[in-house]
Design a protein around this motif. Structure first.
Motif, PDB file in Angstrom:
ATOM      1  N   LEU A 155      -2.756  -1.036  11.464  1.00 26.85           N
ATOM      2  CA  LEU A 155      -3.395   0.256  11.676  1.00 26.85           C
ATOM      3  C   LEU A 155      -2.678   0.986  12.803  1.00 26.85           C
ATOM      4  CD1 LEU A 155      -7.065  -1.059  11.554  1.00 26.85           C
ATOM      5  CD2 LEU A 155      -5.897   0.180   9.722  1.00 26.85           C
ATOM      6  N   TYR A 156      -2.137   2.151  12.504  1.00 27.26           N
ATOM      7  CA  TYR A 156      -1.478   2.984  13.506  1.00 27.26           C
ATOM      8  C   TYR A 156      -2.437   4.109  13.870  1.00 27.26           C
ATOM      9  CZ  TYR A 156       2.815   0.471  12.357  1.00 27.26           C
ATOM     10  OH  TYR A 156       3.761  -0.504  12.158  1.00 27.26           O
ATOM     11  N   TRP A 157      -3.241   3.885  14.900  1.00 26.78           N
ATOM     12  CA  TRP A 157      -4.310   4.806  15.270  1.00 26.78           C
ATOM     13  C   TRP A 157      -3.763   6.006  16.053  1.00 26.78           C
ATOM     14  CZ3 TRP A 157      -8.850   4.165  13.092  1.00 26.78           C
ATOM     15  CH2 TRP A 157      -9.319   2.877  12.783  1.00 26.78           C
ATOM     16  N   ASP A 158      -4.191   7.188  15.647  1.00 30.72           N
ATOM     17  CA  ASP A 158      -4.032   8.381  16.478  1.00 30.72           C
ATOM     18  C   ASP A 158      -5.309   8.593  17.271  1.00 30.72           C
ATOM     19  OD1 ASP A 158      -4.379  11.764  16.355  1.00 30.72           O
ATOM     20  OD2 ASP A 158      -2.508  10.926  17.162  1.00 30.72           O
ATOM     21  N   ALA A 159      -6.439   8.347  16.636  1.00 26.50           N
ATOM     22  CA  ALA A 159      -7.748   8.320  17.305  1.00 26.50           C
ATOM     23  C   ALA A 159      -8.529   7.190  16.647  1.00 26.50           C
ATOM     24  CB  ALA A 159      -8.478   9.655  17.156  1.00 26.50           C
ATOM     25  N   GLY A 160      -8.882   6.182  17.436  1.00 23.19           N
ATOM     26  CA  GLY A 160      -9.356   4.932  16.871  1.00 23.19           C
ATOM     27  C   GLY A 160     -10.844   4.836  16.613  1.00 23.19           C
ATOM     28  N   SER A 182       0.783  -1.236   0.000  1.00 20.30           N
ATOM     29  CA  SER A 182       0.000   0.000   0.000  1.00 20.30           C
ATOM     30  C   SER A 182       0.813   1.282   0.000  1.00 20.30           C
ATOM     31  CB  SER A 182      -0.926   0.009   1.223  1.00 20.30           C
ATOM     32  OG  SER A 182      -0.186  -0.194   2.415  1.00 20.30           O
ATOM     33  N   GLN A 183       2.070   1.221   0.403  1.00 22.25           N
ATOM     34  CA  GLN A 183       2.816   2.465   0.603  1.00 22.25           C
ATOM     35  C   GLN A 183       2.979   3.234  -0.704  1.00 22.25           C
ATOM     36  OE1 GLN A 183       6.008   2.347   3.470  1.00 22.25           O
ATOM     37  NE2 GLN A 183       7.290   3.673   2.184  1.00 22.25           N
ATOM     38  N   GLY A 184       2.606   4.517  -0.666  1.00 19.03           N
ATOM     39  CA  GLY A 184       2.734   5.387  -1.820  1.00 19.03           C
ATOM     40  C   GLY A 184       1.665   5.213  -2.873  1.00 19.03           C
ATOM     41  N   LYS A 185       0.684   4.342  -2.636  1.00 16.35           N
ATOM     42  CA  LYS A 185      -0.372   4.106  -3.620  1.00 16.35           C
ATOM     43  C   LYS A 185      -1.479   5.163  -3.482  1.00 16.35           C
ATOM     44  CE  LYS A 185       1.591   0.601  -5.433  1.00 16.35           C
ATOM     45  NZ  LYS A 185       1.097  -0.768  -5.296  1.00 16.35           N
ATOM     46  N   PRO A 186      -2.257   5.413  -4.553  1.00 16.59           N
ATOM     47  CA  PRO A 186      -3.330   6.409  -4.510  1.00 16.59           C
ATOM     48  C   PRO A 186      -4.330   6.110  -3.398  1.00 16.59           C
ATOM     49  CG  PRO A 186      -2.925   5.686  -6.759  1.00 16.59           C
ATOM     50  CD  PRO A 186      -2.135   4.773  -5.873  1.00 16.59           C
ATOM     51  N   ALA A 209      -3.631  10.620   1.690  1.00 16.50           N
ATOM     52  CA  ALA A 209      -2.312  10.174   1.227  1.00 16.50           C
ATOM     53  C   ALA A 209      -1.309  10.073   2.367  1.00 16.50           C
ATOM     54  CB  ALA A 209      -1.787  11.128   0.155  1.00 16.50           C
ATOM     55  N   TYR A 210      -1.520  10.874   3.417  1.00 14.85           N
ATOM     56  CA  TYR A 210      -0.576  10.879   4.534  1.00 14.85           C
ATOM     57  C   TYR A 210      -0.640   9.593   5.368  1.00 14.85           C
ATOM     58  CZ  TYR A 210       0.163  15.769   3.418  1.00 14.85           C
ATOM     59  OH  TYR A 210       0.477  16.933   2.760  1.00 14.85           O
ATOM     60  N   ALA A 211      -1.674   8.804   5.173  1.00 16.00           N
ATOM     61  CA  ALA A 211      -1.768   7.523   5.889  1.00 16.00           C
ATOM     62  C   ALA A 211      -1.063   6.397   5.146  1.00 16.00           C
ATOM     63  CB  ALA A 211      -3.229   7.153   6.113  1.00 16.00           C
ATOM     64  N   SER A 257      -8.718   8.809  13.047  1.00 19.18           N
ATOM     65  CA  SER A 257      -7.408   9.328  12.682  1.00 19.18           C
ATOM     66  C   SER A 257      -6.396   8.197  12.627  1.00 19.18           C
ATOM     67  CB  SER A 257      -6.950  10.384  13.696  1.00 19.18           C
ATOM     68  OG  SER A 257      -5.665  10.877  13.359  1.00 19.18           O
ATOM     69  N   LEU A 258      -5.700   8.086  11.487  1.00 19.78           N
ATOM     70  CA  LEU A 258      -4.689   7.050  11.298  1.00 19.78           C
ATOM     71  C   LEU A 258      -3.371   7.672  10.880  1.00 19.78           C
ATOM     72  CD1 LEU A 258      -6.772   4.307   9.472  1.00 19.78           C
ATOM     73  CD2 LEU A 258      -5.384   3.909  11.507  1.00 19.78           C
ATOM     74  N   ASP A 259      -2.343   7.413  11.692  1.00 20.49           N
ATOM     75  CA  ASP A 259      -1.002   7.838  11.307  1.00 20.49           C
ATOM     76  C   ASP A 259      -0.545   7.066  10.058  1.00 20.49           C
ATOM     77  OD1 ASP A 259      -0.087   7.997  14.775  1.00 20.49           O
ATOM     78  OD2 ASP A 259      -0.639   9.639  13.440  1.00 20.49           O
ATOM     79  N   GLU A 260      -0.899   5.809  10.022  1.00 15.34           N
ATOM     80  CA  GLU A 260      -0.494   4.977   8.870  1.00 15.34           C
ATOM     81  C   GLU A 260      -1.415   3.759   8.801  1.00 15.34           C
ATOM     82  OE1 GLU A 260       2.347   4.549   5.572  1.00 15.34           O
ATOM     83  OE2 GLU A 260       1.796   6.172   6.942  1.00 15.34           O
ATOM     84  N   MET A 261      -1.688   3.341   7.550  1.00 15.51           N
ATOM     85  CA  MET A 261      -2.417   2.093   7.290  1.00 15.51           C
ATOM     86  C   MET A 261      -1.572   1.292   6.314  1.00 15.51           C
ATOM     87  SD  MET A 261      -6.276   1.541   5.804  1.00 15.51           S
ATOM     88  CE  MET A 261      -6.793  -0.026   5.091  1.00 15.51           C
ATOM     89  N   GLN A 262      -1.174   0.119   6.723  1.00 13.58           N
ATOM     90  CA  GLN A 262      -0.318  -0.729   5.895  1.00 13.58           C
ATOM     91  C   GLN A 262      -1.059  -1.992   5.488  1.00 13.58           C
ATOM     92  OE1 GLN A 262       2.960  -1.299   8.623  1.00 13.58           O
ATOM     93  NE2 GLN A 262       4.098   0.464   7.807  1.00 13.58           N
ATOM     94  N   VAL A 263      -1.100  -2.256   4.196  1.00 14.95           N
ATOM     95  CA  VAL A 263      -1.752  -3.450   3.653  1.00 14.95           C
ATOM     96  C   VAL A 263      -0.660  -4.401   3.165  1.00 14.95           C
ATOM     97  CG1 VAL A 263      -3.355  -4.363   1.935  1.00 14.95           C
ATOM     98  CG2 VAL A 263      -3.767  -2.111   2.983  1.00 14.95           C
TER      99      VAL A 263
END
Length: 472
Positions: free
Chosen positions: A402-407, A345-349, A363-365, A463-469
């Motif tokens: 899932l890197y939650w900032d607010a879940g 997933s990184q850098g994908k639309p 995009a920031y996630a 809020s998600l700092d990052e979502m990785q698939v």
């Protein structure tokens, strides 16, 4: 599967014109056949299938095409003394095929060691009117599922010095003759089995937990025969059903969960029968039979793009007087590289249902930063919100981080091939308020993956700092 249908006295009528439009009218009229030179070079395994002039006429024979050696061989022999051998399937290690055929006036299940000159081994040894049909292996090769006189049987396998034997058999359905059950196929983890119940237009698909009589309807459309379930390694079920009750033309569909909307694949020809799907694990490819060129011939299709390749270039469809059905593909022993899980997933639309601001966009996630950038949905009245990534092509999904900032307290991980119809591959009603959540051992596929939240775990928006698939 055509053999089973015809043994029940059913003859699917080919559609003579375009089907009427409908919500699931995803077939293509006269789909183009791709150039032989574009046939996927990654397919280097073996394909088993059978051919006959018409069902029950004694002409059925089993063939194996080796894509690596580029050889086509009729493996069934007159010396076997088996009438109409058909529906061959490879064992998970590729050393054996199981198939059905007639001896002593009864349908029996046989094993034959691939490449040997040995005679097939009769595992069921029935006589008279007993019917043993539709053999399918469990993923680990320790069980064989088959139909016996209208019930689904699970047989435990042992491989001895003299060949395979059944060490025990269990009747899973126990409803015959009141109900006809057939065409079993076990889930990849072996905890459940799919099968067809009923006959004619009343044929529908069910999923039953192994070791119990608990079953659920998987796809049972009124008046539309639905049958021949095959489960891909990621849990996607490929199967055939009539497009409509008037034409009774077979079309290939997929689903993962009973609640999902059936997905009619675009590799289907609206003007023909398309059936007997045999998906290739860890890919979007599926072998199938179609009457696009007249009688049943074998094709390879891409379940995602709808592209079709004829197997005529390999000599498989040369004898146009015979139908080619019941394909089964053995890919060979998978290499570690082929199974390697990567970050997809990184850098994908990316897109989202809403964003708090431009600097907190979707995009920031997916930018690789798990601490300093993030996506925020709107706050306040935020209810259902989603964050989606486009992987660019259909991929197998094995995990999400899932890197939650607010879940989210209640949320789903969903996949889709078109960004419109979604399939749940994970759900929870007790999600974390913040921090890292790792969702491993997921089983799904799709081009699009999203987090779909329906209830917040905090007073803020999602809020998600990052979502990785993850997957391949």
């Amino acid at each position: 599967m055509r053999s089973t249908l015809m043994s029940l006295g059913l003859v699917a009528t080919a559609a003579l014109g375009l089907f009427s439009a409908g919500a699931q009218a995803n077939c293509v009229a006269n789909p183009p056949t791709q150039s032989n030179t574009t046939f996927p070079a990654s397919l280097t395994g073996k394909l088993a299938y059978h051919s006959y002039v018409s069902y029950g006429d004694g002409t059925s024979q089993i063939f194996i095409y080796d894509f690596s050696a580029r050889t086509l061989q009729q493996v069934s022999k007159a010396a076997w003394g088996i009438k109409d051998p058909m529906n061959a399937v490879f064992s998970p290690d590729g050393k054996w095929i199981a198939f059905m055929g007639i001896t002593n006036n009864a349908w029996n299940v046989f094993f034959w060691q691939v490449g040997s000159t040995s005679m097939p081994i009769n595992l069921t040894n029935s006589t008279g009117q007993t019917r043993n049909e539709d053999p399918k292996f469990s993923t680990d090769g320790k069980s064989l599922f088959f139909k016996q006189n209208g019930d689904v049987i699970q047989a435990a396998l042992s491989y001895t010095s003299s060949g395979p034997v059944f060490t025990s058999t269990v009747n899973l359905t126990r409803t015959a003759p009141t109900l006809e059950n057939s065409m079993p196929f076990a889930t990849p983890d072996g905890t459940a089995v799919f099968y067809t119940t009923g006959t004619g237009s009343g044929m529908g698909l069910y999923k039953q937990t192994v070791g119990s009589t608990t079953k659920v309807a998987f796809d049972t459309p009124a008046g539309l025969a639905t049958y021949y379930p095959i489960v891909r390694a990621d849990g996607t079920v490929f199967y055939a059903r009539w497009h409509d009750a008037t034409s009774q033309a077979d079309q290939i569909y997929t689903k993962v969960n009973p609640s999902d909307t059936p997905n009619q694949l675009t590799l289907n020809d609206c003007n023909s029968n398309n059936s007997d799907p045999s998906p290739v694990n860890n890919t979007n490819y599926v072998f199938f039979s179609s009457t696009s060129a007249g009688g049943y011939q074998l094709y390879l299709g891409d379940a995602s793009t709808g592209q079709r390749w004829s197997l005529s270039q390999f000599g498989v469809n040369s004898d146009t007087t015979k139908a080619k059905l019941g394909s089964n593909y053995y890919a060979g022993t998978p290499t570690a590289a082929a199974q390697a899980v990567t970050l997809l997933s990184q850098g994908k639309p990316a897109s989202a249902s809403s964003s708090y601001s431009a600097s907190l966009g979707p995009a920031y996630a997916f930018d690789g930063n798990t601490t300093n950038t993030r996506w925020d949905s709107v706050e306040g009245v935020a209810g259902a919100q989603w964050l989606m990534v486009d992987l660019g092509s259909t991929r197998t999904i094995t995990g999400v981080d899932l890197y939650w900032d607010a879940g989210a307290k209640v949320y789903y991980i969903q996949t889709s091939n078109d960004g419109v119809t979604w399939t749940n591959i994970y759900s929870t009603s007790s999600g974390a308020s913040w921090g890292h959540t790792s969702l491993a051992n997921l089983k799904g596929s799709g081009r699009y993956v999203r987090m779909y939240g329906t209830q917040r775990a905090t007073q803020w928006g999602y809020s998600l700092d990052e979502m990785q698939v993850w997957g391949y």
